[in-house]
Design a protein around this motif. Structure first.
Motif, PDB file in Angstrom:
ATOM      1  N   SER A  18       0.682  -1.187   0.220  1.00 28.78           N
ATOM      2  CA  SER A  18      -0.064   0.084  -0.053  1.00 28.78           C
ATOM      3  C   SER A  18       0.806   1.290   0.184  1.00 28.78           C
ATOM      4  O   SER A  18       0.489   2.042  -0.566  1.00 28.78           O
ATOM      5  CB  SER A  18      -0.862   0.050   1.224  1.00 28.78           C
ATOM      6  N   TYR A  68      -8.027   5.249  11.324  1.00 26.47           N
ATOM      7  CA  TYR A  68      -7.615   4.715  10.210  1.00 26.47           C
ATOM      8  C   TYR A  68      -8.337   3.395   9.895  1.00 26.47           C
ATOM      9  O   TYR A  68      -8.788   2.972   8.804  1.00 26.47           O
ATOM     10  CB  TYR A  68      -6.159   4.248  10.255  1.00 26.47           C
ATOM     11  N   GLN A  71     -11.835   4.804   8.517  1.00 28.16           N
ATOM     12  CA  GLN A  71     -11.648   5.345   7.155  1.00 28.16           C
ATOM     13  C   GLN A  71     -11.178   3.983   6.267  1.00 28.16           C
ATOM     14  O   GLN A  71     -11.680   3.910   4.994  1.00 28.16           O
ATOM     15  CB  GLN A  71     -10.315   6.401   7.300  1.00 28.16           C
ATOM     16  N   GLY A  72     -10.519   3.360   6.522  1.00 25.68           N
ATOM     17  CA  GLY A  72     -10.098   2.298   5.799  1.00 25.68           C
ATOM     18  C   GLY A  72     -11.046   1.165   5.486  1.00 25.68           C
ATOM     19  O   GLY A  72     -10.980   0.526   4.317  1.00 25.68           O
ATOM     20  N   GLU A  75     -12.685   2.419   2.681  1.00 25.02           N
ATOM     21  CA  GLU A  75     -11.845   2.473   1.530  1.00 25.02           C
ATOM     22  C   GLU A  75     -11.401   1.078   0.974  1.00 25.02           C
ATOM     23  O   GLU A  75     -11.354   0.893  -0.148  1.00 25.02           O
ATOM     24  CB  GLU A  75     -10.528   3.217   1.686  1.00 25.02           C
ATOM     25  N   GLY A  78     -14.541  -0.194  -1.316  1.00 29.07           N
ATOM     26  CA  GLY A  78     -14.376   0.560  -2.411  1.00 29.07           C
ATOM     27  C   GLY A  78     -13.268   0.012  -3.310  1.00 29.07           C
ATOM     28  O   GLY A  78     -13.698  -0.173  -4.342  1.00 29.07           O
ATOM     29  N   PHE A  79     -11.987  -0.246  -2.822  1.00 27.68           N
ATOM     30  CA  PHE A  79     -11.009  -0.642  -3.527  1.00 27.68           C
ATOM     31  C   PHE A  79     -11.386  -2.054  -4.072  1.00 27.68           C
ATOM     32  O   PHE A  79     -11.266  -2.448  -5.222  1.00 27.68           O
ATOM     33  CB  PHE A  79     -10.011  -0.903  -2.651  1.00 27.68           C
ATOM     34  N   GLU A  82     -14.215  -1.651  -6.879  1.00 27.36           N
ATOM     35  CA  GLU A  82     -13.463  -1.027  -8.165  1.00 27.36           C
ATOM     36  C   GLU A  82     -12.582  -1.854  -8.928  1.00 27.36           C
ATOM     37  O   GLU A  82     -12.701  -1.971 -10.099  1.00 27.36           O
ATOM     38  CB  GLU A  82     -12.561   0.310  -7.712  1.00 27.36           C
ATOM     39  N   LEU A 438      -4.823   1.081   3.344  1.00 25.59           N
ATOM     40  CA  LEU A 438      -4.765   2.439   2.500  1.00 25.59           C
ATOM     41  C   LEU A 438      -4.564   3.607   3.062  1.00 25.59           C
ATOM     42  O   LEU A 438      -3.532   4.340   2.492  1.00 25.59           O
ATOM     43  CB  LEU A 438      -6.168   2.439   1.448  1.00 25.59           C
ATOM     44  N   PRO A 439      -5.164   3.997   4.048  1.00 27.35           N
ATOM     45  CA  PRO A 439      -4.755   5.335   4.825  1.00 27.35           C
ATOM     46  C   PRO A 439      -3.480   5.172   5.123  1.00 27.35           C
ATOM     47  O   PRO A 439      -2.683   6.130   5.403  1.00 27.35           O
ATOM     48  CB  PRO A 439      -5.913   5.436   5.716  1.00 27.35           C
ATOM     49  N   ARG A 442      -0.738   5.834   2.709  1.00 25.40           N
ATOM     50  CA  ARG A 442      -0.749   7.172   2.379  1.00 25.40           C
ATOM     51  C   ARG A 442      -0.107   8.020   3.437  1.00 25.40           C
ATOM     52  O   ARG A 442       0.830   8.813   3.108  1.00 25.40           O
ATOM     53  CB  ARG A 442      -2.013   7.776   2.258  1.00 25.40           C
TER      54      ARG A 442
END
Length: 452
Positions: A18, A68, A71-72, A75, A78-79, A82, A438-439, A442
């Motif tokens: 990541s 995290y 939020q994660g 995400e 969503g990941f 996608e 993911l967070p 970043r």
């Protein structure tokens, strides 16, 4: 000689990959190399867990884990959507089976709401609506919990990082790390284990650079000549077990079970030791799998970062029971008979290990009993699922948790990152790190880019 890359990432678990992915997105053109000692990604903590996308329910409001994970989780769903990766948002229930657990359950509900998580309180009849075979006095329903295949996520992150220009090299175990003189010095194997004089001294402090060594001495010790192009900042060089040398402007340590050793190899002081805990699982036999519809958890003990034996219907449809948490005699010790003298010595010579044992011996004895006795493990499961029988349990793949422990015996509960000269270390990233990867990636990318 020019550097081989701008950022060198050690470790191709989900956090390391990541990070590489985040670097290629945040700074297109940045040169990233990932070194992984295994032949494939996600071979340890990432690929040996229950596959749960955690909601963030358990974690102290304001902590990195809470921020995290919440939020994660969104995400990660969503990941997976996608990129067409297998996943499901199933929700879960956390069940109190004794009256002494009710105050903790209510406190957990309040914590979840403070973290912004939708929590619904259930009575016995409502529990049966979600899980007909589960029994309890009260429960919480958390709708945002799910399951996925984290190995598949890690493989996709590796593909995306490569598409962004990163290079991922497998079978590349890092053995030595050197800096330009004045930034640090080469570390011996004993110091990386924390058993040498400098390694023992390093337990007392946080991450910081050590004193420099002369260039000639450094080259003699490692076989690497530290160098920096004229007019550029100091760099890092590593040598792998195969003798390959990789030079970079900065290093990111995502080595998981070996993160404290990599930090010491880099000349930094992690101020903690990784103590491995094996988590053992069973799987329900196919004819008993219908006893569990989704995810069922006990009320956790707030004194420990472990969630207790829970019931998880994975993305493959199999129902896993576990894990427990027992000390492992090897950092990659996935069976009871796994033994690494080096790893065992690192654990048993560390004062924090003995302080844990003295403080929590009763809890540890219970975990050990459930490890050695399938009957005892079944009894723990039957508190939630009375209909299960010992014959319904089949041994399943175990995992090992990289638990960071301070010298005073305190278990590090939150994610922990630290920086040294030209280095960023991920020193504590057990569950829910896969959910939060993911967070986390970043954040690590932001930190290391600031060093460049």
């Amino acid at each position: 000689m020019a550097d081989d890359c701008d950022v060198l990432v050690i470790g191709a678990g989900i956090v390391g990959l990541s990070t590489a992915y985040a670097l290629t997105r945040a700074a297109p053109g940045v040169r990233v190399v990932v070194l992984e000692k295994e032949p494939d990604p996600a071979q340890h903590q990432t690929g040996r867990n229950s596959g749960v996308i955690h909601s963030g329910l358990y974690y102290r409001p304001g902590s990195l884990k809470a921020r995290y994970a919440v939020q994660g989780a969104a995400e990660m769903v969503g990941f997976c959507t996608e990129h067409g990766l297998p996943h499901a948002v199933t929700g879960k229930i956390v069940v109190a089976t004794g009256r002494d657990e009710l105050p903790r359950l209510h406190a957990l509900a309040q914590r979840g709401r403070e973290n912004g998580i939708p929590v619904r309180e259930l009575g016995p009849a409502q529990i049966r609506e979600y899980e007909p075979h589960v029994r309890g006095l009260a429960a919480l329903h958390v709708a945002t919990t799910g399951v996925c295949d984290f190995r598949a996520v890690a493989r996709r992150l590796a593909e995306l990082a490569r598409e962004g220009g990163a290079e991922v090299r497998y079978g590349a175990e890092v053995r030595l790390i050197a800096r330009r003189p004045g930034d640090g010095r080469a570390r011996t194997k004993d110091e990386a284990d924390g058993t040498g004089e400098a390694g023992r001294a390093g337990e007392a402090g946080g991450a910081a650079g050590t004193g420099g060594a002369g260039e000639a001495a450094l080259e003699e010790a490692t076989g690497i000549t530290p160098r920096t192009d004229t007019g550029t900042r100091p760099g890092i060089a590593v040598r792998t077990a195969a003798g390959e040398v990789v030079r970079a402007r900065a290093l990111v340590n995502c080595a998981g079970l070996h993160s404290d050793r990599i930090a010491r190899l880099a000349g930094d002081r992690p101020g903690l030791r990784i103590v491995p805990f094996r988590g053992e699982y069973y799987e329900l036999a196919p004819d008993a799998a219908d006893l569990v519809r989704g995810l069922v958890y006990p009320v956790p003990d707030p004194a420990f970062p472990f969630l207790g034996v829970h019931l998880t219907r994975g993305i493959d449809g199999a129902v896993h029971l576990g894990p427990n948490a027992v000390p492992a005699l090897a950092r990659e010790g996935y069976t009871r008979t796994s033994l690494s003298p080096r790893d065992a010595a690192a654990t048993f010579t560390y004062p924090g290990s003995w302080r844990i044992a003295r403080r929590h011996w009763r809890y540890g004895a219970g975990e050990l009993r459930r490890s050695l006795s399938r009957r005892a493990f079944t009894q723990a499961v039957r508190r939630l699922l009375p209909a299960v029988d010992e014959a319904d349990l089949r041994p399943a793949q175990a995992g090992v948790r990289a638990q960071a422990v301070l010298p005073d015996g305190a278990l590090v509960d939150d994610f922990r990152f630290a920086s040294g000269p030209r280095t960023v270390h991920v020193l504590n990233a057990p569950s829910p790190a896969a959910t939060a990867s993911l967070p986390i990636g970043r954040e690590i990318a932001r930190r290391v880019l600031a060093l460049l």
